[in-house]
Design a protein around this motif. Structure first.
Motif, mmCIF file in Angstrom:
data_model
loop_
_atom_site.group_PDB
_atom_site.id
_atom_site.type_symbol
_atom_site.label_atom_id
_atom_site.label_comp_id
_atom_site.label_asym_id
_atom_site.label_seq_id
_atom_site.Cartn_x
_atom_site.Cartn_y
_atom_site.Cartn_z
ATOM 1 N N LEU A 1 51.378 40.630 42.730
ATOM 2 C CA LEU A 1 51.539 42.011 42.258
ATOM 3 C C LEU A 1 50.856 42.199 40.911
ATOM 4 N N SER A 2 49.880 43.117 40.891
ATOM 5 C CA SER A 2 49.200 43.414 39.617
ATOM 6 C C SER A 2 49.896 44.558 38.903
ATOM 7 N N GLY A 3 50.682 45.343 39.659
ATOM 8 C CA GLY A 3 51.278 46.557 39.099
ATOM 9 C C GLY A 3 50.455 47.785 39.494
ATOM 10 N N ALA B 1 48.434 50.359 42.330
ATOM 11 C CA ALA B 1 48.983 51.057 43.500
ATOM 12 C C ALA B 1 48.929 50.208 44.774
ATOM 13 N N ASP B 2 47.816 49.468 44.966
ATOM 14 C CA ASP B 2 47.662 48.716 46.219
ATOM 15 C C ASP B 2 48.766 47.662 46.368
ATOM 16 N N SER B 3 48.934 46.845 45.323
ATOM 17 C CA SER B 3 49.907 45.761 45.487
ATOM 18 C C SER B 3 51.351 46.266 45.358
ATOM 19 N N LEU B 4 51.571 47.394 44.669
ATOM 20 C CA LEU B 4 52.936 47.958 44.645
ATOM 21 C C LEU B 4 53.316 48.476 46.032
ATOM 22 N N ALA C 1 57.897 38.175 44.302
ATOM 23 C CA ALA C 1 56.719 38.759 43.645
ATOM 24 C C ALA C 1 56.249 37.845 42.526
ATOM 25 N N LEU C 2 54.926 37.649 42.465
ATOM 26 C CA LEU C 2 54.332 36.889 41.357
ATOM 27 C C LEU C 2 53.385 37.814 40.614
ATOM 28 N N ILE C 3 53.564 37.905 39.320
ATOM 29 C CA ILE C 3 52.732 38.791 38.498
ATOM 30 C C ILE C 3 52.016 37.917 37.471
ATOM 31 N N VAL C 4 50.692 37.992 37.457
ATOM 32 C CA VAL C 4 49.946 37.159 36.508
ATOM 33 C C VAL C 4 49.623 37.971 35.256
ATOM 34 N N ASP C 5 49.995 37.429 34.108
ATOM 35 C CA ASP C 5 49.628 38.047 32.826
ATOM 36 C C ASP C 5 48.464 37.241 32.255
ATOM 37 N N HIS C 6 47.267 37.851 32.284
ATOM 38 C CA HIS C 6 46.067 37.138 31.804
ATOM 39 C C HIS C 6 45.969 37.130 30.275
ATOM 40 N N ARG C 7 46.791 37.917 29.633
ATOM 41 C CA ARG C 7 46.796 38.036 28.158
ATOM 42 C C ARG C 7 45.409 38.384 27.591
ATOM 43 N N ALA D 1 39.005 35.023 34.733
ATOM 44 C CA ALA D 1 40.346 35.586 34.947
ATOM 45 C C ALA D 1 40.757 35.397 36.400
ATOM 46 N N ARG D 2 39.815 35.617 37.310
ATOM 47 C CA ARG D 2 40.111 35.470 38.735
ATOM 48 C C ARG D 2 40.495 34.026 39.050
ATOM 49 N N GLU D 3 39.728 33.095 38.484
ATOM 50 C CA GLU D 3 40.000 31.677 38.755
ATOM 51 C C GLU D 3 41.396 31.289 38.242
ATOM 52 N N ALA D 4 41.704 31.733 37.004
ATOM 53 C CA ALA D 4 43.018 31.415 36.424
ATOM 54 C C ALA D 4 44.131 32.053 37.259
ATOM 55 N N ARG D 5 43.868 33.276 37.738
ATOM 56 C CA ARG D 5 44.891 33.991 38.517
ATOM 57 C C ARG D 5 45.174 33.273 39.840
ATOM 58 N N TYR D 6 44.111 32.969 40.586
ATOM 59 C CA TYR D 6 44.326 32.324 41.887
ATOM 60 C C TYR D 6 44.952 30.944 41.730
ATOM 61 N N SER D 7 44.578 30.240 40.672
ATOM 62 C CA SER D 7 45.135 28.915 40.496
ATOM 63 C C SER D 7 46.629 29.000 40.158
ATOM 64 N N VAL E 1 50.539 33.980 50.340
ATOM 65 C CA VAL E 1 50.512 34.946 49.230
ATOM 66 C C VAL E 1 49.775 36.193 49.704
ATOM 67 N N LEU E 2 50.472 37.306 49.747
ATOM 68 C CA LEU E 2 49.830 38.545 50.188
ATOM 69 C C LEU E 2 49.118 39.233 49.021
ATOM 70 N N LEU E 3 47.891 39.671 49.307
ATOM 71 C CA LEU E 3 47.083 40.376 48.306
ATOM 72 C C LEU E 3 46.895 41.819 48.769
ATOM 73 N N GLY E 4 46.684 42.718 47.808
ATOM 74 C CA GLY E 4 46.628 44.138 48.142
ATOM 75 C C GLY E 4 45.247 44.671 48.459
ATOM 76 N N HIS E 5 44.303 43.819 48.864
ATOM 77 C CA HIS E 5 42.964 44.337 49.175
ATOM 78 C C HIS E 5 43.024 45.345 50.322
ATOM 79 N N THR E 6 42.334 46.461 50.118
ATOM 80 C CA THR E 6 42.344 47.546 51.111
ATOM 81 C C THR E 6 41.007 47.639 51.847
ATOM 82 N N THR F 1 29.640 46.164 38.501
ATOM 83 C CA THR F 1 28.900 46.625 39.686
ATOM 84 C C THR F 1 29.843 47.220 40.722
ATOM 85 N N ARG F 2 30.996 46.558 40.907
ATOM 86 C CA ARG F 2 31.936 47.013 41.930
ATOM 87 C C ARG F 2 32.435 48.440 41.626
ATOM 88 N N VAL F 3 32.639 48.717 40.346
ATOM 89 C CA VAL F 3 33.123 50.045 39.949
ATOM 90 C C VAL F 3 32.066 51.105 40.261
#
Ligand SMILES: Nc1ncnc2c1ncn2[C@@H]1O[C@H](COP(=O)(O)OP(=O)(O)OP(=O)(O)O)[C@@H](O)[C@H]1O
Length: 325
Positions: free
Chosen positions: A33-35, A37-40, A55-61, A102-108, A119-124, A190-192
């Protein structure tokens, strides 16, 4: 929490139900859960459709106040009925791409904390369409445009058939306010730009349905790819003798299967960041043999290059001293 029966929430529940039946008969899941809309929305549907959700929430700080964002997501998860909600604090490595680190730290962190649950992810569907377009720009064949898998253990993606607009609507229906990641509007990514500029333009020019078509294409390519990979694996089993590949056995196979077999053999032998050009050059050792030399492949050491070469009707993969001329 009893969910209202709105079209958005019913669609989400249906998607999570189908995923659970296919991949998690124990009906116990973890939600990342990132907080947002997708993962909520995913969390709400998972609580309704499974027996236990952590629920697991990653704080990347990485941003000031990120701890408060994470805490508030954890509170929302508990209010939605999750069994537990845990904030995982990570250190993101410096240097290189911050997004990738950040992605690597999050998935690990998610992998370490998940116990043995998926682990369910909110990709749409919209994320899938963007991934396909990004893959197209890499241009290395079907594999790069087959998008994300619905289940690539331990990662589950039940919402790949759901539009982002539906997860937004579900949050409105639930009366919860999702967190908006400021990066999601930063045109440096680029994705944005694909999301806000390229896809809307394509939709306008082509008359709609583009995101769905891209996602559908990804699914079909993935199915085809999985079948071809299986054939390639069987071919490789027949062709490999003592770690070397018998050229005659490979040469008979159709190109798509032969190349996949070669790719698998090279990766098993330690190849890294294999390019299409290298793969084609190795393939030429099989089907266009003119006595040419070996092909250097990424994955060697500072002292030695990894080289695929043909000797006496077999392909061999070995290290060659870099100082040798
Ligand atoms: N901080 C976080 N904590 C927990 N889960 C997260 C976090 N950020 C993202 N996720 C999970 O990952 C999903 C995809 O998020 P997002 O699209 O932001 O990731 P991404 O950077 O594009 O990564 P990916 O490579 O997975 O696509 C979210 O829906 C959520 O399930």
């Amino acid at each position: 929490m009893l969910l209202p029966e709105t079209p958005a929430l019913l669609a989400l529940r249906q998607a999570v139900r189908a995923w659970t039946v296919a991949f998690e008969p124990r009906r116990r899941v973890v939600v990342a859960l990132s907080g947002g809309a997708d993962s909520l929305a995913l969390t709400a549907a998972a609580v309704a459709e499974t027996d236990s959700v952590d629920a697991l929430i990653v704080d990347h700080r990485l941003q000031p106040g990120s701890d408060a964002v994470a805490r508030s997501a954890a509170d929302q998860a508990l209010a939605l009925g999750c069994r537990t909600a845990t904030v995982l604090t990570v250190d993101v490595a410096e240097g290189g791409s911050l997004e990738a680190a950040a992605r690597e730290a999050r998935y690990s962190a998610l992998r370490d904390a998940r116990t043995d649950l998926p682990v369910l992810l909110g990709h749409t569907l919209d994320d899938q369409a963007e991934t396909v377009l990004l893959g197209l720009s890499r241009g290395s064949g079907g594999r790069s445009i087959q998008g994300m898998a619905a289940f690539d253990a331990p990662w589950g993606r039940p919402l790949l058939g759901i539009r982002r607009s539906v997860t937004r609507a579900a949050c409105v229906d639930l009366g919860i306010t999702p967190w908006e990641d400021p990066h999601n509007n930063n045109p440096e990514f680029t994705r944005v730009r694909l999301r806000h500029e390229a896809l809307p333009l394509l939709e306008e020019i082509l008359g709609g349905g583009v995101a769905e078509a891209l996602a559908r294409t990804a699914t079909q390519l993935r199915e085809d790819g999985e079948a071809l990979d299986e054939y390639a694996e069987a071919l490789l089993l027949r062709a490999v003798v003592d770690g070397e590949v018998e050229v005659d056995t490979l040469a008979e196979a159709p190109t798509a299967i032969r190349r996949r077999a070669l790719r698998a053999w090279l990766l098993q032998g330690g190849a890294k960041a294999l390019t299409d050009k290298q793969l084609r050059a190795v393939d030429a050792l099989v089907i266009d043999w003119r006595g040419q030399g070996g092909v250097a492949i990424g994955g060697g050491t500072p002292e030695a290059r990894l080289v695929a070469a043909r000797r006496r009707g077999r392909l061999i993969l070995g290290f060659e001293d870099r100082r040798r001329v």
